[in-house]
Scaffold this motif. Structure first.
Motif, PDB file in Angstrom:
ATOM      1  N   ASN A 171       7.287 -18.377 -14.814  1.00 11.67           N
ATOM      2  CA  ASN A 171       6.681 -17.295 -15.597  1.00 11.67           C
ATOM      3  C   ASN A 171       7.297 -17.215 -16.990  1.00 11.67           C
ATOM      4  OD1 ASN A 171       4.594 -15.412 -15.253  1.00 11.67           O
ATOM      5  ND2 ASN A 171       6.053 -13.719 -15.274  1.00 11.67           N
TER       6      ASN A 171
ATOM      7  N   ILE B 202      -7.573  -6.164  -9.839  1.00 15.50           N
ATOM      8  CA  ILE B 202      -6.690  -5.636  -8.778  1.00 15.50           C
ATOM      9  C   ILE B 202      -5.270  -5.632  -9.344  1.00 15.50           C
ATOM     10  CG2 ILE B 202      -5.855  -5.987  -6.415  1.00 15.50           C
ATOM     11  CD1 ILE B 202      -8.515  -7.613  -5.965  1.00 15.50           C
ATOM     12  N   CYS B 203      -4.651  -4.451  -9.373  1.00 20.99           N
ATOM     13  CA  CYS B 203      -3.432  -4.279 -10.192  1.00 20.99           C
ATOM     14  C   CYS B 203      -2.180  -4.009  -9.353  1.00 20.99           C
ATOM     15  CB  CYS B 203      -3.639  -3.092 -11.135  1.00 20.99           C
ATOM     16  SG  CYS B 203      -5.137  -3.260 -12.115  1.00 20.99           S
TER      17      CYS B 203
ATOM     18  N   VAL C 285      -5.829  -2.969   1.602  1.00 17.08           N
ATOM     19  CA  VAL C 285      -6.416  -4.223   2.075  1.00 17.08           C
ATOM     20  C   VAL C 285      -7.953  -4.168   2.168  1.00 17.08           C
ATOM     21  CG1 VAL C 285      -6.332  -5.943   3.923  1.00 17.08           C
ATOM     22  CG2 VAL C 285      -4.303  -4.619   3.379  1.00 17.08           C
TER      23      VAL C 285
ATOM     24  N   PHE D 111      -1.206 -14.678 -21.955  1.00 17.95           N
ATOM     25  CA  PHE D 111      -0.042 -14.618 -21.069  1.00 17.95           C
ATOM     26  C   PHE D 111      -0.071 -15.891 -20.229  1.00 17.95           C
ATOM     27  CE2 PHE D 111       2.514 -13.386 -17.477  1.00 17.95           C
ATOM     28  CZ  PHE D 111       3.461 -12.530 -18.007  1.00 17.95           C
TER      29      PHE D 111
ATOM     30  N   SER E  91      -2.951   0.072  -8.418  1.00 15.50           N
ATOM     31  CA  SER E  91      -2.061   0.086  -7.258  1.00 15.50           C
ATOM     32  C   SER E  91      -2.172   1.454  -6.586  1.00 15.50           C
ATOM     33  CB  SER E  91      -0.619  -0.160  -7.691  1.00 15.50           C
ATOM     34  OG  SER E  91       0.239   0.092  -6.591  1.00 15.50           O
ATOM     35  N   GLU E  92      -2.196   1.443  -5.266  1.00 12.01           N
ATOM     36  CA  GLU E  92      -2.272   2.716  -4.526  1.00 12.01           C
ATOM     37  C   GLU E  92      -0.964   3.493  -4.655  1.00 12.01           C
ATOM     38  OE1 GLU E  92      -2.054  -0.287  -3.449  1.00 12.01           O
ATOM     39  OE2 GLU E  92      -1.236  -0.489  -1.434  1.00 12.01           O
TER      40      GLU E  92
ATOM     41  N   TRP F 298      -4.923  -5.086 -19.595  1.00 19.87           N
ATOM     42  CA  TRP F 298      -5.104  -6.534 -19.779  1.00 19.87           C
ATOM     43  C   TRP F 298      -6.513  -6.932 -19.342  1.00 19.87           C
ATOM     44  CZ3 TRP F 298      -0.577  -9.762 -17.208  1.00 19.87           C
ATOM     45  CH2 TRP F 298       0.604  -9.604 -17.952  1.00 19.87           C
TER      46      TRP F 298
ATOM     47  N   GLY G 146       0.053  -9.435  -9.221  1.00 15.42           N
ATOM     48  CA  GLY G 146       0.847  -8.852  -8.140  1.00 15.42           C
ATOM     49  C   GLY G 146       1.714  -9.908  -7.490  1.00 15.42           C
ATOM     50  N   SER G 147       1.986  -9.699  -6.219  1.00 17.02           N
ATOM     51  CA  SER G 147       2.953 -10.562  -5.539  1.00 17.02           C
ATOM     52  C   SER G 147       2.311 -11.881  -5.092  1.00 17.02           C
ATOM     53  CB  SER G 147       3.524  -9.824  -4.332  1.00 17.02           C
ATOM     54  OG  SER G 147       2.475  -9.570  -3.417  1.00 17.02           O
TER      55      SER G 147
ATOM     56  N   TYR H 127      -3.673 -15.084  -1.251  1.00 21.36           N
ATOM     57  CA  TYR H 127      -4.732 -14.657  -0.328  1.00 21.36           C
ATOM     58  C   TYR H 127      -6.013 -14.330  -1.101  1.00 21.36           C
ATOM     59  CZ  TYR H 127      -7.214 -11.373   2.712  1.00 21.36           C
ATOM     60  OH  TYR H 127      -8.176 -10.729   3.436  1.00 21.36           O
TER      61      TYR H 127
HETATM   62  P1  NAD Z   1       1.421  -6.381  -4.476  1.00 16.37           P
HETATM   63  O1  NAD Z   1       0.962  -7.781  -4.338  1.00 16.37           O
HETATM   64  O2  NAD Z   1       2.086  -5.725  -3.335  1.00 16.37           O
HETATM   65  O3  NAD Z   1       0.185  -5.443  -4.856  1.00 16.37           O
HETATM   66  C1  NAD Z   1      -0.748  -5.826  -5.836  1.00 16.37           C
HETATM   67  C2  NAD Z   1      -2.128  -5.342  -5.416  1.00 16.37           C
HETATM   68  O4  NAD Z   1      -2.508  -6.010  -4.220  1.00 16.37           O
HETATM   69  C3  NAD Z   1      -2.191  -3.848  -5.155  1.00 16.37           C
HETATM   70  O5  NAD Z   1      -3.335  -3.324  -5.782  1.00 16.37           O
HETATM   71  C4  NAD Z   1      -2.262  -3.751  -3.645  1.00 16.37           C
HETATM   72  O6  NAD Z   1      -3.056  -2.677  -3.204  1.00 16.37           O
HETATM   73  C5  NAD Z   1      -2.887  -5.056  -3.221  1.00 16.37           C
HETATM   74  N1  NAD Z   1      -2.391  -5.502  -1.912  1.00 16.37           N
HETATM   75  C6  NAD Z   1      -1.140  -5.315  -1.412  1.00 16.37           C
HETATM   76  N2  NAD Z   1      -1.037  -5.872  -0.186  1.00 16.37           N
HETATM   77  C7  NAD Z   1      -2.233  -6.430   0.081  1.00 16.37           C
HETATM   78  C8  NAD Z   1      -2.752  -7.170   1.187  1.00 16.37           C
HETATM   79  N3  NAD Z   1      -2.009  -7.439   2.265  1.00 16.37           N
HETATM   80  N4  NAD Z   1      -4.034  -7.594   1.137  1.00 16.37           N
HETATM   81  C9  NAD Z   1      -4.797  -7.333   0.058  1.00 16.37           C
HETATM   82  N5  NAD Z   1      -4.357  -6.624  -1.013  1.00 16.37           N
HETATM   83  C10 NAD Z   1      -3.105  -6.181  -1.000  1.00 16.37           C
HETATM   84  O7  NAD Z   1       2.341  -6.365  -5.782  1.00 16.37           O
HETATM   85  P2  NAD Z   1       3.227  -5.172  -6.338  1.00 16.37           P
HETATM   86  O8  NAD Z   1       4.402  -4.986  -5.445  1.00 16.37           O
HETATM   87  O9  NAD Z   1       2.371  -4.006  -6.638  1.00 16.37           O
HETATM   88  O10 NAD Z   1       3.706  -5.783  -7.734  1.00 16.37           O
HETATM   89  C11 NAD Z   1       4.906  -6.504  -7.911  1.00 16.37           C
HETATM   90  C12 NAD Z   1       4.641  -7.991  -7.992  1.00 16.37           C
HETATM   91  O11 NAD Z   1       3.735  -8.253  -9.062  1.00 16.37           O
HETATM   92  C13 NAD Z   1       5.888  -8.803  -8.312  1.00 16.37           C
HETATM   93  O12 NAD Z   1       5.913  -9.940  -7.520  1.00 16.37           O
HETATM   94  C14 NAD Z   1       5.719  -9.169  -9.785  1.00 16.37           C
HETATM   95  O13 NAD Z   1       6.365 -10.337 -10.194  1.00 16.37           O
HETATM   96  C15 NAD Z   1       4.234  -9.325  -9.846  1.00 16.37           C
HETATM   97  N6  NAD Z   1       3.760  -9.190 -11.217  1.00 16.37           N
HETATM   98  C16 NAD Z   1       3.397 -10.337 -11.851  1.00 16.37           C
HETATM   99  C17 NAD Z   1       2.976 -10.270 -13.176  1.00 16.37           C
HETATM  100  C18 NAD Z   1       2.587 -11.522 -13.898  1.00 16.37           C
HETATM  101  O14 NAD Z   1       1.919 -11.423 -14.917  1.00 16.37           O
HETATM  102  N7  NAD Z   1       2.976 -12.689 -13.410  1.00 16.37           N
HETATM  103  C19 NAD Z   1       2.908  -9.035 -13.838  1.00 16.37           C
HETATM  104  C20 NAD Z   1       3.282  -7.877 -13.129  1.00 16.37           C
HETATM  105  C21 NAD Z   1       3.694  -7.976 -11.814  1.00 16.37           C
END
Ligand code: NAD
Length: 519
Positions: free
Chosen positions: A432, A168-169, A228, A471, A197-198, A180, A247-248, A254
């Motif tokens: 990080n 999940i990206c 979601v 990483f 990512s959508e 990766w 991701g975040s 979750y």
């Molecule tokens: P995001 O968490 O919003 O989205 C990531 C994925 O989760 C997407 O595929 C999205 O569809 C899904 N998602 C979003 N909301 C969701 C929900 N409520 N329930 C289930 N799935 C959901 O992250 P983003 O905004 O796309 O990416 C930016 C974040 O990623 C930043 O916080 C950044 O630091 C982090 N990041 C971390 C690394 C690392 O290696 N530590 C690398 C790249 C990005």
């Protein structure tokens, strides 16, 4: 409220002029080796962040399509796991070559959907391709251990694939992060379902085409889309044994909870707040260049962006020069040849960054450079641009320090000693990346040994490890304990077996049973 022609939910794209609302283009699913159009009624619009023009629509994959995807991946695993490691290696060798040849095409899609500059997008592809190149060494990487325990006994280990895995990206590295995940997973004999990512699915769709061309069999790599609902399916489906998430924080926690409570392995890389420590003995020119590039490059939307500067002692006198360098960066659409900084991913992201800058000022920080409402060429007037922004006199209680800004904003703090800088960084929940700029070997070594952060740069601002390493995010920047790529990556995607074999040559006619624990 569905458009009859393209079955697009109008309510999803209503805040744009009608001429920009609908696009005939729809991003497809990649299931069982076929690129198919989803039957969903629920389409998510994807906009070019530099213009806010519609690029494509992404489907919320239907439950039936998700089920088909997981079943075809499970079916494909039965034969894929039996292929020889040399077969898998050959496919990866071809894949890396195809990616190399199509770098510009993938990068173009990234700039169009994600916004980063074309040169930076090529770096996104390169850093992902390096993982594929490393995975080509699977014949060595997957070697087990063997020990002749006695003349008649051997113990050896094997690493076996898990089954169906899922990735999940996030939006910020649309090529590197999927790379990766799936190359190592399939090299180890798993099948993988990727959910890009959508907000920018295009790069992954090109990678899927290249994987097919390289000979990845049907069902070994699958691409599904959505948000979601799709993620929940991947966390719950019985066929899926492991989930890689980047991701975040909120979403990662979750997914970690939901996936692990369903008995799956989960590795989740989360948010960051990366500090750069600037020692007064550093090379000033090199340091200011490195700091400017790492804070503002990719519009600060890198998880390893150096978003927080900690000036030690007299180094804080360099701030005015830093501001001058940041002012010189060109803010414009990513395809423009002189572009340094492209747009943020969305209007919401822009508003969020503006809010955090405002909160910094309200809480007492000094706005040395205000990048809000930057001047951009007319054709980018509707884009989500923010220019380099520098806040000084920041303290640890301010929101602009506590929250990940994920925009081209550098927050600056000052301390008197290296030890104070180390304490400050270790108190931040994230771990990080970090960097120290110094000409003192002993300071650098002291820093590296006392800092509780996963990736440390010494005069290197964004120390993302090459793929022969892993990483290694730390503390709140990771959930789960097995890292991405390198040796850890393979460990994540495989299960160890340890075989102990006895081939006794003499004494086989002995009639008394041994009842004690063997020694
Ligand atoms: P995001 O968490 O919003 O989205 C990531 C994925 O989760 C997407 O595929 C999205 O569809 C899904 N998602 C979003 N909301 C969701 C929900 N409520 N329930 C289930 N799935 C959901 O992250 P983003 O905004 O796309 O990416 C930016 C974040 O990623 C930043 O916080 C950044 O630091 C982090 N990041 C971390 C690394 C690392 O290696 N530590 C690398 C790249 C990005």
């Amino acid at each position: 409220n569905i458009c009859n022609k393209c079955r697009i939910n109008r309510s999803l794209s209503t805040n744009l002029p009608s001429s920009r609302r609908y696009s005939p283009d729809r991003t497809r699913l990649f299931i069982n080796g076929e690129f198919v159009e989803s039957k969903t009624d629920n389409w998510i619009p994807v906009y070019n962040p530099a213009t806010n023009e519609l690029v494509t629509h992404v489907p919320e994959t239907t439950p039936q399509e998700l089920k088909d995807a997981a079943e075809s991946a499970a079916e494909a695993f039965k034969s894929w796991r039996k292929t020889s490691i040399l077969t898998r290696q050959q496919i990866l060798l071809d894949l890396q070559l195809l990616i190399r040849k199509d770098t510009d095409k993938i990068a173009k899609s990234i700039t169009e959907e994600q916004g980063k500059t074309f040169a930076d997008a090529k770096g996104d592809v390169l850093r992902g391709r390096q993982v594929v190149e490393n995975a080509c060494g699977i014949t060595n990487l997957l070697m087990g251990e063997k020990l002749a325990v006695a003349t008649d006994m051997d113990t050896y280990t094997m690493r076996e694939p898990l089954g169906v895995t899922a990735g999940i990206c996030p939006f910020n590295f649309p090529a590197m992060i999927p790379l990766w995940m799936f190359p190592l997973s399939i090299a180890a004999g798993n099948t993988m379902i990727i959910k890009p990512s959508e907000r920018d699915p295009g790069a992954m769709m090109i990678l899927a085409k290249l994987a097919k061309k390289a000979g990845v069999p049907n069902g070994v790599l699958t691409v599904v889309h959505g948000s979601v609902g799709t993620v929940n399916f991947l966390c719950d489906n019985e066929h899926i044994k492991a989930i890689s998430f980047v991701g975040s924080d909120k979403v990662g926690k979750y997914i970690y909870q939901r996936g692990t409570s369903n008995g799956k392995r989960v590795q989740a890389n989360l948010g960051a707040k990366n500090h750069g420590v600037i020692m007064p003995d550093a090379n000033k020119n090199l340091t200011l260049n490195q700091l400017t590039g790492a804070a503002f490059g990719a519009a600060g939307q890198r998880c390893m962006a150096l978003s927080t500067a900690v000036f030690v002692g007299e180094a804080q006198e360099w701030l005015p020069e830093l501001v001058e360098r940041a002012k010189k960066l060109k803010i414009t659409g990513g395809f423009e040849p002189d572009a340094d900084i492209g747009p943020l991913i969305s209007r919401d992201a822009k508003a969020r960054v503006e809010r955090l800058v405002r909160s910094g000022v309200d809480q007492g920080a000094k706005l040395l450079l205000d990048g809000r409402n930057p001047r951009v060429p007319d054709k980018y007037k509707s884009g989500n641009f923010i220019g380099p922004t520098i806040l000084s006199n920041v303290t640890m209680d301010m929101n602009c320090y506590k929250e990940e800004i994920f925009g081209p904003v550098l927050v600056c703090l000052s301390v008197d000693t290296l030890n104070e800088a180390i304490d400050l960084i270790n108190k931040n929940p994230y771990g990080n990346g970090t960097a120290i700029f110094t000409n003192s070997g002993s300071n650098a070594r002291y820093f590296a040994h006392n800092i509780e952060v996963g990736q440390i740069g010494i005069n290197v601002p964004i120390p993302v490890p090459l793929p022969m390493f892993s990483f290694t995010g730390n503390r709140a920047s990771i959930q789960g304990d097995i890292n991405f790529y390198g040796k850890s990556g393979l460990q994540f995607y495989t299960q160890s077996k340890t075989v102990t074999a006895l081939w006794r040559h003499e004494d086989v006619n002995h009639t008394k049973s041994a009842v004690n624990m063997p020694t």
